[in-house]
Design a protein around this motif. Structure first.
Motif, PDB file in Angstrom:
ATOM      1  N   LEU A  38       0.849  -1.186   0.000  1.00  0.00           N
ATOM      2  CA  LEU A  38       0.000   0.000   0.000  1.00  0.00           C
ATOM      3  C   LEU A  38       0.886   1.237   0.000  1.00  0.00           C
ATOM      4  N   PRO A  39       0.578   2.212  -0.829  1.00  0.00           N
ATOM      5  CA  PRO A  39       1.420   3.420  -0.852  1.00  0.00           C
ATOM      6  C   PRO A  39       1.336   4.165   0.475  1.00  0.00           C
ATOM      7  N   GLU A  40       2.457   4.683   0.890  1.00  0.00           N
ATOM      8  CA  GLU A  40       2.532   5.444   2.125  1.00  0.00           C
ATOM      9  C   GLU A  40       3.117   6.810   1.828  1.00  0.00           C
ATOM     10  N   ASN A  41       2.755   7.782   2.605  1.00  0.00           N
ATOM     11  CA  ASN A  41       3.306   9.120   2.453  1.00  0.00           C
ATOM     12  C   ASN A  41       4.594   9.218   3.262  1.00  0.00           C
ATOM     13  N   MET A  42       5.676   8.821   2.625  1.00  0.00           N
ATOM     14  CA  MET A  42       6.976   8.870   3.284  1.00  0.00           C
ATOM     15  C   MET A  42       7.880   9.797   2.489  1.00  0.00           C
ATOM     16  N   SER A  43       8.662  10.561   3.169  1.00  0.00           N
ATOM     17  CA  SER A  43       9.607  11.430   2.474  1.00  0.00           C
ATOM     18  C   SER A  43      10.865  10.633   2.148  1.00  0.00           C
ATOM     19  N   ASN A  44      11.521  11.006   1.081  1.00  0.00           N
ATOM     20  CA  ASN A  44      12.739  10.343   0.659  1.00  0.00           C
ATOM     21  C   ASN A  44      13.879  10.855   1.531  1.00  0.00           C
ATOM     22  N   MET A  45      14.387  10.009   2.382  1.00  0.00           N
ATOM     23  CA  MET A  45      15.456  10.379   3.317  1.00  0.00           C
ATOM     24  C   MET A  45      16.840  10.024   2.773  1.00  0.00           C
ATOM     25  N   ASN A  46      16.920   9.562   1.530  1.00  0.00           N
ATOM     26  CA  ASN A  46      18.197   9.193   0.937  1.00  0.00           C
ATOM     27  C   ASN A  46      18.959  10.448   0.533  1.00  0.00           C
ATOM     28  N   ASP A  47      20.199  10.545   0.994  1.00  0.00           N
ATOM     29  CA  ASP A  47      21.064  11.661   0.667  1.00  0.00           C
ATOM     30  C   ASP A  47      21.721  11.396  -0.691  1.00  0.00           C
ATOM     31  N   LYS A  50      25.365  10.311  -0.522  1.00  0.00           N
ATOM     32  CA  LYS A  50      25.539   8.945  -0.032  1.00  0.00           C
ATOM     33  C   LYS A  50      25.204   7.928  -1.122  1.00  0.00           C
ATOM     34  N   ILE A  51      24.152   8.178  -1.888  1.00  0.00           N
ATOM     35  CA  ILE A  51      23.787   7.282  -2.993  1.00  0.00           C
ATOM     36  C   ILE A  51      24.886   7.260  -4.039  1.00  0.00           C
ATOM     37  N   ASP A  52      25.443   8.430  -4.373  1.00  0.00           N
ATOM     38  CA  ASP A  52      26.542   8.494  -5.345  1.00  0.00           C
ATOM     39  C   ASP A  52      27.770   7.758  -4.829  1.00  0.00           C
ATOM     40  N   GLU A  53      28.040   7.854  -3.541  1.00  0.00           N
ATOM     41  CA  GLU A  53      29.183   7.147  -2.950  1.00  0.00           C
ATOM     42  C   GLU A  53      28.986   5.634  -3.050  1.00  0.00           C
ATOM     43  N   ILE A  54      27.805   5.169  -2.733  1.00  0.00           N
ATOM     44  CA  ILE A  54      27.509   3.728  -2.817  1.00  0.00           C
ATOM     45  C   ILE A  54      27.607   3.253  -4.260  1.00  0.00           C
ATOM     46  N   ARG A  55      27.070   4.037  -5.188  1.00  0.00           N
ATOM     47  CA  ARG A  55      27.109   3.675  -6.608  1.00  0.00           C
ATOM     48  C   ARG A  55      28.543   3.596  -7.111  1.00  0.00           C
ATOM     49  N   THR A  56      29.369   4.576  -6.765  1.00  0.00           N
ATOM     50  CA  THR A  56      30.765   4.584  -7.187  1.00  0.00           C
ATOM     51  C   THR A  56      31.508   3.380  -6.612  1.00  0.00           C
ATOM     52  N   ASN A  57      31.274   3.090  -5.341  1.00  0.00           N
ATOM     53  CA  ASN A  57      31.907   1.945  -4.694  1.00  0.00           C
ATOM     54  C   ASN A  57      31.493   0.636  -5.367  1.00  0.00           C
ATOM     55  N   LEU A  58      30.226   0.500  -5.661  1.00  0.00           N
ATOM     56  CA  LEU A  58      29.717  -0.711  -6.313  1.00  0.00           C
ATOM     57  C   LEU A  58      30.307  -0.881  -7.709  1.00  0.00           C
ATOM     58  N   LEU A  59      30.338   0.185  -8.493  1.00  0.00           N
ATOM     59  CA  LEU A  59      30.906   0.107  -9.842  1.00  0.00           C
ATOM     60  C   LEU A  59      32.389  -0.233  -9.796  1.00  0.00           C
ATOM     61  N   GLN A  60      33.112   0.292  -8.824  1.00  0.00           N
ATOM     62  CA  GLN A  60      34.531  -0.030  -8.681  1.00  0.00           C
ATOM     63  C   GLN A  60      34.715  -1.505  -8.351  1.00  0.00           C
ATOM     64  N   GLN A  61      33.874  -2.040  -7.480  1.00  0.00           N
ATOM     65  CA  GLN A  61      33.956  -3.463  -7.144  1.00  0.00           C
ATOM     66  C   GLN A  61      33.650  -4.329  -8.365  1.00  0.00           C
ATOM     67  N   LEU A  62      32.699  -3.917  -9.184  1.00  0.00           N
ATOM     68  CA  LEU A  62      32.379  -4.676 -10.401  1.00  0.00           C
ATOM     69  C   LEU A  62      33.539  -4.661 -11.389  1.00  0.00           C
ATOM     70  N   LEU A  63      34.250  -3.542 -11.474  1.00  0.00           N
ATOM     71  CA  LEU A  63      35.409  -3.457 -12.364  1.00  0.00           C
ATOM     72  C   LEU A  63      36.532  -4.383 -11.929  1.00  0.00           C
ATOM     73  N   GLU A  64      36.643  -4.622 -10.624  1.00  0.00           N
ATOM     74  CA  GLU A  64      37.732  -5.440 -10.091  1.00  0.00           C
ATOM     75  C   GLU A  64      37.424  -6.935 -10.102  1.00  0.00           C
ATOM     76  N   LEU A  65      36.224  -7.320 -10.484  1.00  0.00           N
ATOM     77  CA  LEU A  65      35.879  -8.747 -10.534  1.00  0.00           C
ATOM     78  C   LEU A  65      36.681  -9.448 -11.613  1.00  0.00           C
ATOM     79  N   GLN A  66      37.113 -10.640 -11.319  1.00  0.00           N
ATOM     80  CA  GLN A  66      37.809 -11.454 -12.301  1.00  0.00           C
ATOM     81  C   GLN A  66      36.867 -12.537 -12.799  1.00  0.00           C
TER      82      GLN A  66
END
Length: 107
Positions: A38-47, A50-66
């Motif tokens: 059910l939809p709720e009236n919640m505000s987006n608390m994502n900074d 912080k999202i860009d930091e997580i995305r950059t970290n994840l992409l870097q980890q994917l690049l390092e996969l063998q």
């Protein structure tokens, strides 16, 4: 929930029930145990930072996969077969850019 819903859409079943039958993964649908949220009236608390930091970290980890060590890397053979060439008179004078007639063996 998304997987269940997307599978139903893929199968053309837009009229799926909101009730989930009991199964091994029933507890994943807590607390309501319904397919649709059910939809709720919640505000987006994502900074954004912080999202860009997580995305950059994840992409870097994917690049390092063998590649998986169990997968053999080999050259793929060509899709054609080589036929034996005959030493006919017409083939002896052929230059490097001349097409040579190929014959098949008689059995």
């Amino acid at each position: 929930r998304v997987w269940c819903y997307e599978t139903a859409v893929l199968l053309g079943r837009h009229d799926i029930s909101n009730e989930i039958p009991f199964n091994d993964f029933y507890e994943y649908f807590a607390p309501t145990y319904d397919l649709h949220l059910l939809p709720e009236n919640m505000s987006n608390m994502n900074d954004k930072a912080k999202i860009d930091e997580i995305r950059t970290n994840l992409l870097q980890q994917l690049l390092e996969l063998q590649g998986s060590p169990s997968v053999a890397m080999q050259e793929v053979p060509p899709l054609y077969e080589c036929h034996e060439q005959t030493n006919d008179d017409e083939n002896e004078d052929a230059g490097p850019n001349t097409r040579i007639k190929q014959t098949t063996k008689k059995q």
